[in-house]
Design a protein around this motif. Structure first.
Motif, short mmCIF file in Angstrom:
data_model
loop_
_atom_site.label_atom_id
_atom_site.label_comp_id
_atom_site.label_asym_id
_atom_site.label_seq_id
_atom_site.Cartn_x
_atom_site.Cartn_y
_atom_site.Cartn_z
N UNK A 1 60.47 52.16 71.90
CA UNK A 1 59.94 51.07 71.85
C UNK A 1 59.51 50.40 70.46
N UNK A 2 59.29 51.04 69.47
CA UNK A 2 58.87 50.81 68.07
C UNK A 2 59.97 50.16 67.35
N UNK A 3 59.18 49.47 66.52
CA UNK A 3 60.34 48.61 65.60
C UNK A 3 60.99 47.43 66.01
N UNK A 4 61.39 46.59 65.46
CA UNK A 4 62.31 45.45 65.85
C UNK A 4 63.59 46.09 66.56
N UNK A 5 64.14 47.18 66.09
CA UNK A 5 65.16 47.92 66.37
C UNK A 5 64.90 49.17 66.04
#
Length: 266
Positions: A51-55
């Motif tokens: 779930x890390x980052x924008x993508x």
């Protein structure tokens, strides 16, 4: 090697910290690498980091691990088969890259340097990478002390014990490499009575039994002290440092290696 990772996949839900990153580790990646608005590349399919980052795009060579461990593709995350040593991204195209324990599973120093070169090639000039280490201490533990610590309640999870046992079994091996069969042999020598271990610690026998995935495996791991990958990484990055990942069991041996300012190599 495929059989080894298939076995890990089947036992994944029985694994725990420090093998699987707890919440404070996830927070460390986000904080140290400023991931919130970035497209992130991840080495491996660690679900806690998905779930890390924008993508995020996960890269793993094992189709079985992707099928069995990855939480599924969405609009903001996807997994793909690929080679860490030849990342499927253009030169200077990646904003941020993360990997959890990946330097230990690839083995020798030569391969660590090859991976650093691959990461440095792919990162943008202002890109950054973070890899959580499993680093042995400069002064090795005495196996008898590890046994005493466990039986007195001083080890929080079986998986912490597994890494402690591994680090006592390395001996004088080059690059701090150990066949995973050697981890199992050392464990069986220290704890021949698993029922006693379970009774003294409260760890369930199926959890303890996850170490049996190492039986007859041809895989080797490496638990180099943190100073080794730091020195190796400085050939490829202008800014190399360690960040603490929290206070969970064995956290002091699992710092985040933070890499910035990639050096371009012809």
């Amino acid at each position: 090697m495929t059989e080894h990772w298939n076995a890990i996949r089947k036992h994944w839900q029985l694994l725990g910290s420090p093998l699987r990153p707890p919440a404070e580790v996830v927070e460390t990646y986000d904080r140290e690498l400023d991931l919130a608005r970035s497209h992130v590349v991840m080495l491996g399919v660690t679900p806690e980091l998905a779930g890390l980052g924008a993508t995020i795009t996960s890269v793993d060579e094992s189709a079985a691990m992707i099928a069995g461990i990855w939480p599924g593709d969405t609009d903001t995350r996807k997994a793909m088969q690929g080679d860490w040593f030849d990342l499927p991204f253009g030169d200077a195209s990646v904003e941020a890259l993360i990997g959890d324990g990946c330097l230990s599973v690839i083995g020798a120093a030569e391969l660590r340097r090859k991976l650093f070169a691959s990461i440095a090639r792919a990162l943008k000039s202002d890109g950054r990478a973070g890899i959580r280490l499993y680093a042995s201490p400069e002064t090795p533990d005495d196996p008898k002390d590890v046994r005493a610590m466990v039986l007195s309640g001083g080890v929080s999870t079986f998986h912490e014990l597994k890494w402690r046992v591994a680090m006592t079994a390395i001996g004088g091996a080059p690059d701090y490499i150990i066949p995973v069969t050697g981890i199992l042999e050392q464990f069986d020598a220290l704890f021949p009575d698993r029922a006693e271990l379970s009774a003294r610690t409260g760890w369930e026998l199926p959890i303890i039994g996850t170490i049996d995935v190492y039986r007859k495996s041809s895989v080797v791991y490496s638990f180099a002290p943190a100073a080794a990958p730091i020195e190796e990484a400085r050939t490829f990055f202008g800014d190399v440092r360690l960040a603490s990942t929290g206070t969970y069991g064995l956290a002091e041996r699992c710092p985040l290696l933070v890499l910035r300012s990639p050096r371009r190599r012809d």
